[in-house]
Design a protein around this motif. Structure first.
Motif, PDB file in Angstrom:
ATOM      1  N   MET A   1       0.851  -1.198   0.000  1.00 13.42           N
ATOM      2  CA  MET A   1       0.000   0.000   0.000  1.00 13.42           C
ATOM      3  C   MET A   1       0.878   1.235   0.000  1.00 13.42           C
ATOM      4  SD  MET A   1      -0.927   2.458   2.360  1.00 13.42           S
ATOM      5  CE  MET A   1      -2.139   3.774   2.273  1.00 13.42           C
ATOM      6  N   LYS A   2       0.552   2.183  -0.817  1.00 13.38           N
ATOM      7  CA  LYS A   2       1.315   3.417  -0.898  1.00 13.38           C
ATOM      8  C   LYS A   2       0.451   4.596  -0.488  1.00 13.38           C
ATOM      9  CE  LYS A   2       2.192   3.081  -5.239  1.00 13.38           C
ATOM     10  NZ  LYS A   2       2.710   3.427  -6.566  1.00 13.38           N
ATOM     11  N   PHE A   3       1.080   5.564   0.109  1.00 13.78           N
ATOM     12  CA  PHE A   3       0.425   6.839   0.399  1.00 13.78           C
ATOM     13  C   PHE A   3       1.237   7.851  -0.374  1.00 13.78           C
ATOM     14  CE2 PHE A   3      -2.477   8.944   3.371  1.00 13.78           C
ATOM     15  CZ  PHE A   3      -2.098  10.257   3.208  1.00 13.78           C
ATOM     16  N   THR A   4       0.792   8.199  -1.581  1.00 15.73           N
ATOM     17  CA  THR A   4       1.631   8.951  -2.499  1.00 15.73           C
ATOM     18  C   THR A   4       1.053  10.299  -2.824  1.00 15.73           C
ATOM     19  OG1 THR A   4       0.526   7.979  -4.412  1.00 15.73           O
ATOM     20  CG2 THR A   4       2.485   6.854  -3.598  1.00 15.73           C
ATOM     21  N   ALA A   5       1.914  11.186  -3.265  1.00 22.87           N
ATOM     22  CA  ALA A   5       1.497  12.471  -3.813  1.00 22.87           C
ATOM     23  C   ALA A   5       1.793  12.429  -5.290  1.00 22.87           C
ATOM     24  CB  ALA A   5       2.262  13.618  -3.156  1.00 22.87           C
ATOM     25  N   SER A   6       0.777  12.367  -6.113  1.00 17.65           N
ATOM     26  CA  SER A   6       0.964  12.167  -7.542  1.00 17.65           C
ATOM     27  C   SER A   6       0.549  13.387  -8.330  1.00 17.65           C
ATOM     28  CB  SER A   6       0.137  10.970  -8.024  1.00 17.65           C
ATOM     29  OG  SER A   6       0.514   9.802  -7.341  1.00 17.65           O
ATOM     30  N   THR A 172      -1.730  18.929   9.446  1.00 16.39           N
ATOM     31  CA  THR A 172      -0.324  18.769   9.819  1.00 16.39           C
ATOM     32  C   THR A 172       0.250  17.485   9.214  1.00 16.39           C
ATOM     33  OG1 THR A 172      -0.778  17.492  11.830  1.00 16.39           O
ATOM     34  CG2 THR A 172      -0.805  19.906  12.020  1.00 16.39           C
ATOM     35  N   VAL A 173       1.575  17.453   9.109  1.00 15.91           N
ATOM     36  CA  VAL A 173       2.254  16.255   8.642  1.00 15.91           C
ATOM     37  C   VAL A 173       2.032  15.103   9.625  1.00 15.91           C
ATOM     38  CG1 VAL A 173       4.504  15.233   8.126  1.00 15.91           C
ATOM     39  CG2 VAL A 173       3.974  17.539   7.334  1.00 15.91           C
ATOM     40  N   THR A 174       1.996  15.412  10.905  1.00 17.15           N
ATOM     41  CA  THR A 174       1.755  14.366  11.917  1.00 17.15           C
ATOM     42  C   THR A 174       0.433  13.658  11.664  1.00 17.15           C
ATOM     43  OG1 THR A 174       3.050  15.545  13.595  1.00 17.15           O
ATOM     44  CG2 THR A 174       1.456  13.909  14.375  1.00 17.15           C
ATOM     45  N   GLU A 175      -0.592  14.422  11.358  1.00 21.65           N
ATOM     46  CA  GLU A 175      -1.896  13.817  11.067  1.00 21.65           C
ATOM     47  C   GLU A 175      -1.853  12.998   9.793  1.00 21.65           C
ATOM     48  OE1 GLU A 175      -5.378  16.644  12.605  1.00 21.65           O
ATOM     49  OE2 GLU A 175      -3.727  17.768  11.704  1.00 21.65           O
ATOM     50  N   LEU A 176      -1.130  13.479   8.786  1.00 24.15           N
ATOM     51  CA  LEU A 176      -0.981  12.707   7.546  1.00 24.15           C
ATOM     52  C   LEU A 176      -0.284  11.380   7.829  1.00 24.15           C
ATOM     53  CD1 LEU A 176       0.055  15.388   4.901  1.00 24.15           C
ATOM     54  CD2 LEU A 176      -2.041  14.021   4.899  1.00 24.15           C
ATOM     55  N   GLU A 177       0.720  11.401   8.679  1.00 26.04           N
ATOM     56  CA  GLU A 177       1.417  10.159   9.023  1.00 26.04           C
ATOM     57  C   GLU A 177       0.496   9.192   9.752  1.00 26.04           C
ATOM     58  OE1 GLU A 177       4.656  11.779  11.233  1.00 26.04           O
ATOM     59  OE2 GLU A 177       5.963  12.002   9.467  1.00 26.04           O
ATOM     60  N   GLN A 178      -0.355   9.722  10.622  1.00 27.49           N
ATOM     61  CA  GLN A 178      -1.305   8.869  11.323  1.00 27.49           C
ATOM     62  C   GLN A 178      -2.330   8.281  10.346  1.00 27.49           C
ATOM     63  OE1 GLN A 178      -2.787  11.684  14.191  1.00 27.49           O
ATOM     64  NE2 GLN A 178      -1.154  11.259  15.674  1.00 27.49           N
ATOM     65  N   MET A 179      -2.754   9.079   9.393  1.00 22.60           N
ATOM     66  CA  MET A 179      -3.685   8.600   8.371  1.00 22.60           C
ATOM     67  C   MET A 179      -3.040   7.515   7.525  1.00 22.60           C
ATOM     68  SD  MET A 179      -5.051  12.417   7.436  1.00 22.60           S
ATOM     69  CE  MET A 179      -6.100  12.028   6.022  1.00 22.60           C
ATOM     70  N   LYS A 180      -1.757   7.663   7.222  1.00 23.95           N
ATOM     71  CA  LYS A 180      -1.023   6.656   6.454  1.00 23.95           C
ATOM     72  C   LYS A 180      -1.017   5.326   7.190  1.00 23.95           C
ATOM     73  CE  LYS A 180       3.612   5.778   4.576  1.00 23.95           C
ATOM     74  NZ  LYS A 180       3.954   4.595   5.384  1.00 23.95           N
ATOM     75  N   VAL A 181      -0.723   5.370   8.487  1.00 23.38           N
ATOM     76  CA  VAL A 181      -0.694   4.153   9.290  1.00 23.38           C
ATOM     77  C   VAL A 181      -2.076   3.493   9.319  1.00 23.38           C
ATOM     78  CG1 VAL A 181      -0.393   3.248  11.632  1.00 23.38           C
ATOM     79  CG2 VAL A 181       1.235   4.914  10.710  1.00 23.38           C
ATOM     80  N   GLU A 182      -3.107   4.302   9.494  1.00 15.66           N
ATOM     81  CA  GLU A 182      -4.473   3.770   9.548  1.00 15.66           C
ATOM     82  C   GLU A 182      -4.858   3.113   8.232  1.00 15.66           C
ATOM     83  OE1 GLU A 182      -9.071   5.327  10.327  1.00 15.66           O
ATOM     84  OE2 GLU A 182      -7.392   6.755  10.326  1.00 15.66           O
ATOM     85  N   ALA A 185      -3.005  -0.218   7.689  1.00 14.26           N
ATOM     86  CA  ALA A 185      -3.548  -1.288   8.523  1.00 14.26           C
ATOM     87  C   ALA A 185      -4.837  -1.860   7.937  1.00 14.26           C
ATOM     88  CB  ALA A 185      -3.799  -0.766   9.940  1.00 14.26           C
ATOM     89  N   ALA A 186      -5.590  -1.013   7.245  1.00 16.20           N
ATOM     90  CA  ALA A 186      -6.852  -1.445   6.649  1.00 16.20           C
ATOM     91  C   ALA A 186      -6.691  -1.954   5.220  1.00 16.20           C
ATOM     92  CB  ALA A 186      -7.849  -0.275   6.667  1.00 16.20           C
ATOM     93  N   GLY A 187      -5.479  -1.874   4.687  1.00 13.09           N
ATOM     94  CA  GLY A 187      -5.251  -2.311   3.317  1.00 13.09           C
ATOM     95  C   GLY A 187      -5.879  -1.396   2.287  1.00 13.09           C
ATOM     96  N   VAL A 188      -5.980  -0.125   2.619  1.00 14.39           N
ATOM     97  CA  VAL A 188      -6.609   0.860   1.735  1.00 14.39           C
ATOM     98  C   VAL A 188      -5.537   1.747   1.116  1.00 14.39           C
ATOM     99  CG1 VAL A 188      -8.167   2.849   1.637  1.00 14.39           C
ATOM    100  CG2 VAL A 188      -8.767   0.848   3.012  1.00 14.39           C
ATOM    101  N   GLU A 189      -5.595   1.915  -0.185  1.00 19.56           N
ATOM    102  CA  GLU A 189      -4.644   2.771  -0.883  1.00 19.56           C
ATOM    103  C   GLU A 189      -5.142   4.212  -0.861  1.00 19.56           C
ATOM    104  OE1 GLU A 189      -1.944   2.677  -4.931  1.00 19.56           O
ATOM    105  OE2 GLU A 189      -3.876   1.644  -4.901  1.00 19.56           O
ATOM    106  N   VAL A 190      -4.274   5.134  -0.515  1.00 16.51           N
ATOM    107  CA  VAL A 190      -4.619   6.556  -0.461  1.00 16.51           C
ATOM    108  C   VAL A 190      -3.703   7.308  -1.397  1.00 16.51           C
ATOM    109  CG1 VAL A 190      -4.869   8.595   0.997  1.00 16.51           C
ATOM    110  CG2 VAL A 190      -5.351   6.326   1.935  1.00 16.51           C
ATOM    111  N   LEU A 191      -4.291   8.168  -2.223  1.00 12.87           N
ATOM    112  CA  LEU A 191      -3.520   8.938  -3.192  1.00 12.87           C
ATOM    113  C   LEU A 191      -3.917  10.402  -3.126  1.00 12.87           C
ATOM    114  CD1 LEU A 191      -4.708   6.108  -4.921  1.00 12.87           C
ATOM    115  CD2 LEU A 191      -2.462   6.639  -5.876  1.00 12.87           C
TER     116      LEU A 191
END
Length: 227
Positions: A1-6, A172-182, A185-191
């Motif tokens: 799973m990637k959390f990318t900025a495209s 904040t970046v901290t919140e983005l990092e927490q969203m990435k972890v979440e 864990a759920a196997g959801v790709e976020v872009l």
């Protein structure tokens, strides 16, 4: 799973992202049968839904007609400018809630009624009102930045397998990092998409790609934020 900025070079940035979900469609169809008429029951009525090769899109945070970025995304999908997207649901907490009686809320109501009549799109004030997915579900979050972390959590709980998150994604970046972890864990790709279709290098790349049938181009950028 990637959390990318495209950086995507099309008017609606998630066209290629939704197309990438096509592999998930066939697996999903093994578990859920689609009707030949392409309809399902919801709230006592029948409405269109995603067909084979399409993602079931939930737009979260539409905004005001002719002004909200979410609204522009909705229009592009409703007008079939993104063939792999089925614009099935619009979730608009403000204009279907506390802001319904405002002038902008009245404008939204007029667009809502016209859209329901023409396209059969379902409108709701919260994700909790939606039925379970009937096809691979993609959530496009275009709400207030401060609301995005909560909305991402709700979209995951609501069955979204891919989430397109409007920039900047979170306060904040901290919140983005927490969203990435979440999401991981759920196997959801976020872009996250950045629309730079007016840049010269994008235009030149698009012109070159047009000379190569079946070609596909995606620009990726990696930004190191200090805070």
């Amino acid at each position: 799973m990637k959390f990318t900025a495209s950086i995507h070079i099309i008017m609606f940035a998630s066209t290629t992202l939704i197309a990438a979900r096509r592999g998930a469609v066939s697996a999903f169809q093994q578990r859920r049968a689609f009707t030949s008429a392409g309809q399902r029951a919801f709230g006592g009525t029948h409405m269109k839904f995603a067909e084979e090769g399409q993602a079931e899109v939930v737009l979260v945070g539409c905004g005001a007609p002719n002004r909200g970025m979410g609204w522009y995304h909705a229009v592009q999908m409703l007008e079939k400018q993104c063939p792999s997207a089925s614009m099935d649901y619009v979730v608009e907490p403000w204009f279907l809630g506390g802001g319904a009686d405002s002038p902008a809320g009245q404008d939204f109501k007029g667009w809502q009624e016209a859209t329901e009549l023409k396209y059969g799109t379902t409108f709701a004030s919260s994700l909790a009102e939606l039925p379970p997915p009937a096809a691979p579900r993609l959530a496009l979050i275009s709400g207030r930045t401060a609301d995005n972390p909560r909305l991402l959590t709700e979209c995951i709980a609501n069955g979204s397998k891919c989430i397109y998150l409007e920039k900047p994604g979170a306060p904040t970046v901290t919140e983005l990092e927490q969203m990435k972890v979440e999401a991981e864990a759920a196997g959801v790709e976020v872009l996250m998409g950045y629309n730079k279709n007016v840049c010269k290098y994008v235009r030149k790349t698009r012109e070159f790609a047009a000379t190569l049938p079946g070609s596909h181009v995606t620009f990726d950028s990696n930004n190191a934020y200090e805070n």
